[in-house]
Design an enzyme around this catalytic site. Structure first.
Site, PDB file in Angstrom:
ATOM      1  N   GLY A  93     -17.909  -4.232   8.910  1.00 30.28           N
ATOM      2  CA  GLY A  93     -18.340  -2.929   8.416  1.00 30.28           C
ATOM      3  C   GLY A  93     -17.822  -2.659   7.021  1.00 30.28           C
ATOM      4  CG  MET A 140     -11.531  -6.273   3.341  1.00 33.68           C
ATOM      5  SD  MET A 140     -10.521  -6.465   4.837  1.00 33.68           S
ATOM      6  CE  MET A 140      -8.880  -6.535   4.118  1.00 33.68           C
ATOM      7  CD  GLU A 141      -7.942  -3.393   5.738  1.00 32.27           C
ATOM      8  OE1 GLU A 141      -7.081  -3.914   6.449  1.00 32.27           O
ATOM      9  OE2 GLU A 141      -9.155  -3.393   6.034  1.00 32.27           O
ATOM     10  CD  GLU A 173     -12.345  -0.181   5.778  1.00 32.78           C
ATOM     11  OE1 GLU A 173     -11.318  -0.836   5.512  1.00 32.78           O
ATOM     12  OE2 GLU A 173     -12.962  -0.304   6.848  1.00 32.78           O
TER      13      GLU A 173
END
Length: 951
Positions: free
Chosen positions: A326, A328-329, A363
């Site tokens: 979905g 990515m941080e 995120e």
């Protein structure tokens, strides 16, 4: 990382995708994947270096702690024409233990030169070193000709080259098509959990935190992004620019990111002066405004909530055309699937708005939980993901109150329990070693269960005590790595408040409830609350408790046991939880509390009651069975006055009664009796939960050729919701939950061939087709309209012709659903084949599409054959152990319920090499089919009789 395949939702799938899967008859399946065999050290092996054969000096999957990285200086030059890149890594290291070798990670990198430099006074000596590779562990060894001494600093320099990855991880290629039809290439990164080593040699474990100085070379027509802002750009040649990014904060390798593209952006400043920018392909920049505004609000919220300033000068959010999960941080440069970031107010659905807001919240929460404070090793991934999932709801309930996200939280717990009830589940904190095992940790246990037990703990301690503990944890361990016990120690020596006023809870915006709250004396028997002991019962053992309640006069007898499905699921011995029980009764809507720490206990009511309801609002991670006439009293309550308890309490009763049936403690007829009240239900969560329990039953029958009973059950479900379906308007009016309910109900009704719905959808589709797709359809009814239109070959072809056009990009998920539920087998096969090719249909969407086809009575054989025949290609593209692989394995098989189907599934996976055959998702698939067989054997005739008596 926002899981795209959590069981919503949304799996993580966008919330839309999961909701659609439910309404067309997809059994919600948690994606928990694993490998149960114990990790063990491998033997060393002779590997060939440039100078012959030599023994690799390290024999463990985890890196040694002899050498610690301090700073990386990286230069990368991707070529978007040849799809290759060159790199130069200079790594400053500190030596903790004398050694003559440096072990680090590298995967698919062609190393051309490596040196070690040591500083002695003012002089520098730089010497080339031998490089050994050990591909099974994705490690290289640099062999120095001299010992590296403790306390001294050295610099390692490595030159290398590689191909841009063709998968969705590492430094990989992505493409998009402009409105004019031109295909353009960009390069982006996805390093979590173990793919930074595919872009540069590094100490690729979370505990090896360091600072990063990054330089990117690019063509002048492109722009480069990384974690930090650009400090200067240098023209290396007329056709080449080198961007220098500011030095990063201390962080783990999996959070490094860089992108080379022709993206456009929009920007705003937060209250504290952080620059927020949303980047996307140029043609979609008009869809970036909603995400930008949401990100500004959310970052402001988190800075205030955590009382810790966001430490970077900017936060970029980039929509990547090809993206597996979905989002990515990456610190300062969060990346997203386009459908998780881009919102068109004219075309996007209500569920898309909810999903996008939640993913951004997830995120940005990671910028503190995960980035600032990071788990020491992947066994405690839940410290990252459980917290981020939990904080989605805490934050969005304040920043976007109109979304009413708190109403959906209990769905996360139901999703987690679906997988956690199986023997193949695992503790929240569980040992892992190799990359496939690490990938398997990105499942509903780490995300949803982690969030649910945190919510339960907050409800127990009270919101203010809980928040103070979190802030203490973040401050104490900033820029460090932590384990489970570090969190509990930060929350230790706190007692639950004697009286928690409703206003205090609402001030945090989450565990709000209609009833006045209070605590009973039994709750606080001990002066000091042992948070560690309590929470270890929830994180160090798998599963969850079933609490059985027996009312005898004023005495309420309580008994807890391990809830587990399966034919051999006799109660597990040795499992015991500290369960913070809450309850209301017919005589009092004041929430009472009782901490159950033993196998059995008794609580005494002030007076006898007609009914008692435990786990108020589903704030606890446990289910409840009401013995004797306990269920009858609650069924009568729902029948006579269902609004006497909250919609979440009604949803939890629906869930619990069917779970009790699954372990044989209650007849299916009793659960169906309870479902009768749904004819009068109008709230989204009880309606969705009713569908979640009833639809999978006829989906099992579809694959057994039980047409008569199957059709009777379908008719019963349609009749149950008929009044609510008839009330739905074919427009986009109402709250987000009302719009999501409308979308699901209309799709369900049309899929079940409810004639008024089909007639209306056909009318809309014909008008839309006659306008050549220019007629604006209401966003919330599009999926139902498309699904009906796609049932003819002509309609399918017309719908697909629009799918290919760029101005239908916001509707691609909805069109994919419709294309996948055609009854034409040639079309179903073609859409799966196209998804694997990745030209017209993006390969990122294949996991969804194959599962949609598997739920289709005309397609489930095709989906299973496709999975088997393309297994190696799928693993190569999506990675062994990944949530995408798990989603396909479980989604294709979880509605099988015959012994022949079980044997076929076992035979195929047993034929694979051990790493594939031992995946947790394979164990889960087999266990689910076995449970389906047992369930149908016990309940089919009872359902048949019940329907005859109640239709």
């Amino acid at each position: 990382m926002a899981a795209l395949f959590s069981t919503l939702p949304f799996a993580d799938k966008s919330s839309f995708v999961m909701m659609m899967m439910m309404t067309i008859g997809v059994l919600n399946v948690a994606v928990s994947v694993n490998n149960d065999h114990n990790s063990k050290n491998r033997e060393t092996a002779d590997v060939v270096s440039g100078n012959g054969s030599k023994l690799f000096p390290w024999d463990k999957m985890r890196l040694p702690k002899h050498v610690i990285p301090v700073h990386y200086d990286l230069l990368l030059h991707p070529n978007l024409t040849t799809l290759t890149f060159t790199g130069f890594a200079r790594i400053e290291i500190t030596v903790n233990q004398q050694t003559s070798s440096i072990i680090l990670h590298s995967k698919h990198l062609q190393i051309t030169r490596a040196t070690i430099q040591r500083r002695m006074g003012n002089s520098h000596t730089e010497k080339e070193v031998m490089v050994l590779e050990y591909p099974p562990f994705e490690q290289i060894a640099l062999l120095a000709a001299f010992p590296l001494h403790v306390g001294q600093n050295y610099t390692v320099s490595i030159e290398y080259s590689a191909n841009l990855s063709e998968s969705f991880h590492g430094f990989y290629k992505s493409t998009y098509r402009t409105q004019e039809g031109e295909v353009r290439v960009l390069a982006s990164t996805q390093f979590e959990p173990t793919a930074a080593r595919m872009a540069f040699p590094c100490f690729d474990e979370p505990s090896f935190k360091a600072r990063f100085s990054i330089k990117i070379r690019r063509e002048p027509k492109h722009l480069a992004l990384s974690n930090m802002p650009i400090v200067k750009s240098v023209n290396v040649a007329n056709w080449l620019v080198e961007d220098h990014f500011d030095v990063s904060v201390k962080m783990s390798t999996y959070l490094v990111a860089f992108i080379v593209s022709d993206f456009k952006s929009v920007s705003k400043m937060t209250t504290s002066g952080i620059k927020i920018s949303v980047y996307t392909v140029p043609d979609k920049i008009n869809q970036a405004d909603y995400a930008l505004d949401a990100a500004v609000k959310l970052l402001d919220f988190y800075e205030n909530y955590f009382s810790i300033p966001y430490p970077l000068p900017k936060q970029d959010l980039a929509a990547i055309p090809d993206f597996q999960s979905g989002a990515m941080e990456n610190w300062g440069l969060t990346t997203y699937r386009e459908s998780s970031l881009l919102y068109d107010p004219e075309k996007s659905s209500a569920s898309a708005k909810l999903w996008i807001t939640m993913v951004i919240a997830h995120e940005l929460a990671h910028q503190w939980f995960g980035n600032l404070v990071t788990m020491e090793w992947w066994n405690d991934l839940w410290l990252n993901e459980g917290f981020a999932k939990f904080m989605e709801y805490v934050s969005v309930s304040i920043t976007h109150p109109d979304l009413k996200v708190e109403d959906y939280f209990l769905g996360k717990c139901f999703d987690a329990m679906e997988v956690d009830a199986l023997n193949s589940s695992h503790p929240v904190s569980t040992p892992v070693e190799d990359p496939a095992q690490i990938q398997e940790m990105f499942d509903d246990v780490s995300y949803e269960k982690g969030a649910c037990i945190l919510n339960m703990l907050r409800d127990y301690l009270n919101a203010d005590v809980f928040k103070a503990g979190l802030v203490q944890y973040l401050r104490k361990y900033s820029y460090q790595n932590t384990k489970n016990e570090d969190l509990w120690n930060s929350l230790a020596h706190t007692c639950p408040a004697g009286d928690t006023q409703e206003s205090q809870l609402q001030g945090d915006g989450f565990c709000t409830r209609n009833q006045q709250t209070s605590s009973s004396a039994h709750w606080t028997r001990r002066e000091i609350l042992d948070v560690t002991t309590m929470m270890n019962t929830w994180t160090l053992q798998k599963g969850f408790p079933l609490v059985t309640v027996t009312v005898k006069g004023k005495n309420v007898h309580l008994h807890q046991e391990h809830y587990m499905k399966g034919s051999d699921s006799s109660p597990s011995t040795g499992y015991l939880w500290h369960v913070p029980l809450t309850y209301i009764t017919s005589k009092s809507d004041t929430v009472q509390r009782f901490l159950l720490t033993t196998k059995t206990d008794v609580l005494i009511l002030p007076e006898e009651v007609e009914w008692i309801k435990f786990n108020v609002g589903m704030n606890g991670y446990y289910i409840v069975h009401y013995e004797d006439d306990g269920w009858d009293a609650l069924i009568s309550l729902l029948k006579e006055n269902h609004t006497a308890i909250s919609s979440n309490d009604r949803a939890s009763l629906i869930n619990n009664v069917f779970q009790i049936v699954s372990i044989g403690k209650l007849s299916i007829s009793k659960a169906l009796d309870l479902s009768l009240y749904l004819k009068h239900e109008s709230q989204i969560m009880p309606v969705f939960q009713g569908m979640n329990e009833l639809i999978p039953v006829y989906k099992l029958m579809e694959k057994r050729d039980m047409d008569d009973v199957e059709n009777q059950l379908k008719g019963y479900i349609v009749n149950l919701f008929k009044d609510l379906i008839d009330k739905q308007s074919w427009n986009d009016e109402g709250s987000v939950s009302e719009r999501m309910l409308r979308s699901s109900l209309l799709l369900f009704a049309c899929a079940r061939k409810y004639q008024p719905c089909v007639d209306k959808a056909e009318e809309y589709f014909m008008k839309w087709k006659e306008s050549n797709g220019t007629l604006r359809l209401p966003n919330d009814v599009k999926t139902a309209v498309y699904a009906v239109g796609a049932q003819t070959i002509e309609g399918w072809d017309f719908l697909f012709s629009k799918y290919r056009l760029p101005w239908f990009n916001t509707e691609r998920n909805q069109i994919e659903v419709a294309l996948s539920i055609s009854r034409n087998k040639d079309k179903l096969q073609w859409i799966m084949d196209q998804s694997l090719l990745g030209d017209v249909v993006k390969t990122q969407d294949l996991p969804h599409i194959i599962v949609f086809v598997a739920k289709n009575p005309s397609g489930y054989h095709l989906a299973w054959t496709f999975l088997k025949e393309n297994w190696n290609k799928l693993v190569q593209k999506f990675e062994l152990g990944s949530p995408s692989i798990a989603h396909m394995v479980i989604g294709v098989t979880n509605q099988y319920s015959t012994r022949e189907q079980l044997a076929e599934v076992k035979e195929f996976f047993n034929s694979l090499e051990e790493k594939s055959s031992q995946l947790r998702c394979v164990q889960q698939a087999v266990e689910t089919i076995e449970e389906n067989i047992r369930w149908m054997d016990i309940n089919f005739e009872k359902i048949k009789i019940w329907l005859q008596n109640n239709m």
